[in-house]
Write a protein that holds these residues in place. Sequence first.
Motif, PDB file in Angstrom:
ATOM      1  N   GLN A 346       0.828  -1.206   0.000  1.00  0.00           N
ATOM      2  CA  GLN A 346       0.000   0.000   0.000  1.00  0.00           C
ATOM      3  C   GLN A 346       0.870   1.267   0.000  1.00  0.00           C
ATOM      4  N   ALA A 350       0.793   4.088  -2.854  1.00  0.00           N
ATOM      5  CA  ALA A 350       0.484   5.464  -2.458  1.00  0.00           C
ATOM      6  C   ALA A 350       1.495   6.464  -2.994  1.00  0.00           C
ATOM      7  N   ASP A 402      -2.476   8.524  -0.928  1.00  0.00           N
ATOM      8  CA  ASP A 402      -3.145   8.107   0.310  1.00  0.00           C
ATOM      9  C   ASP A 402      -2.510   8.865   1.464  1.00  0.00           C
TER      10      ASP A 402
END
Length: 601
Positions: A346, A350, A402
């Motif tokens: 992740q 991001a 993010d």
Amino acid sequence: MSDLHPTIRKVTERVIERSKPGRQSYLDLMKREADRRPEREAVSCSVLAHAFAGAEEDQDALKNNRGPNIGIVTAYNDMLSAHQPYGRYPDRMKIYAREVGATAQVAGGTPAMCDGVTQGEDGMELSLFSRDNIAMATGVALSHQMYDGIACLGICDKIVPGLVMGALRFGHLPAVFVPSGPMPSGISNKQKQETRQKFAAGEVGRDALLESELASYHSPGTCTFYGTANSNQMMMEMMGLHVPGAAFVQPGSKLRQGLDRAAVHRLAELAGTTDRTLAQVVDEKAIINAMIGLLATGGSTNHAIHIPAMARAAGIHVDWTDLAELSSVVPLLARVYPNGSGDVNQFHHAGGMGYIIGELLEAGLAHRDILTVWEGGFDAYTAEPIWEDDALNWTRVTETRDDTMLRPASEPFQPDGGMKLLNGNLGRACFKSSAVDKSRWTIEAPARVFENQADVSVAFKAGELDRDVVVVVRFQGPRANGMPELHSLTPALAVLQDRGHNVALVTDGRMSGASGKVPAAIHCTPEAIGGGPLSLLRDGDMVKVCAETGELSTTADLASRIPAPDPAPEWGVGRELYRMMQAQADGAEQGASAMLKAAGL
């Protein structure tokens, strides 16, 4: 674009000045090594025959010296998920080398042990010194002097630092580090953490715990939490030793293979030149960048030991004061598990390292002018790799995708890097504040003293720790037992903390990149063995651990006490084979290395 932050400039200048004698000696050695390196035409035919006999289709190219020869140092084994993908790398790398008129040979292999497998077990006591072993194995592999460049295949905790340390002794050659990437994400880290704590509290059984762990660690590739292995890959990017953006691309993808191919092609291009040798790339500014990256991403505390060791191998001397001063001005830009909820996949999606490096450079928080293995310098590392139109390309990362995981330097998660230096009458220690709620940065409570982690578990299960307590686990330093990681203690201590108690850990052992939410003063030096301050503590002594003021102290009158006796050395699981390293190791702040100490570095 901002000018370099004055604190970073000050620390860098101090490191350069402090390192002058050692750095010059190292560079002089590398020049001598380059000058005296044997040309193949001058080497005896018998030697060459031994070196080329197994080269099969590359034998003719080697015999006629038609191009550069790349030495592959691999940490392959198929018990470690992170290193399992390396099994087929040499064959592929030989093909990539042939594409550009070069050859490649496996120069040698190194050990690669997993702290996750030995966690809480006797074998963990070999872990830290496996780094010296890996460095020496790298030296053995490259000692044949048949290579024009070095490709290092390694991922995990001690492997990459060991490869760096060993390869630096052949720093007159260019070197590229080639990661294999993280496994796909499994269950959420929150679920995994909850199950571990439930097991520690006796609420679920071993079957439920094993199923949870298997759902997390489930396929080839690096573990997806941001521990030492993934911090290694971050540092290789920050030092310019990777193909840009290579750190966190998953195994088996076309993009991964494209990056691997680019690494071999680039190394073949650099081989035989003196433009970007490993000795030139790994300089004081590169080491400072590695430290900055560690702080900006909330990386593994293990690197408070590994960075000084890697630096020493290049004639550079850094210490925890340097790290703490950098931490005071480098903001925390990332929250990756265990410091956040998302994992490295992740993090990469991001914006990953391209975003981190871009933010640091624009804010004047990293050295832009480092020499990298890739053309375009460090600015090239602000881009992320993509696979499009069946080709490898890069695109600049300009914003976070993010903001719960990555934030700009202007709006960081914390204004500092979250690595604190503690100091006091119990010695010097590291405290990873980025993982700990600020309300728990100061703990003052009675000590409960242990000499091994198994006894902590027994006391926890018996309810003896169900109170405000500073758990002291001593005789866990390099000379005592090899300085094992103790993060198997985290679930039990986290349970006590969740019950409302003020809890902290103090140890001369390690806590690793899995350092969690429990405040911990780790790597305490001087270590307890031989009469260090921790050997003078007794149950009930008031101990203060304070990340706010940087204090690690006790109110007890230590001067009037006799040290606890040093424990007898343990036997079994090969620990006795490492006794020489334990006996000769220097302190954690110097890198906890017997090899570097013996070499006079």
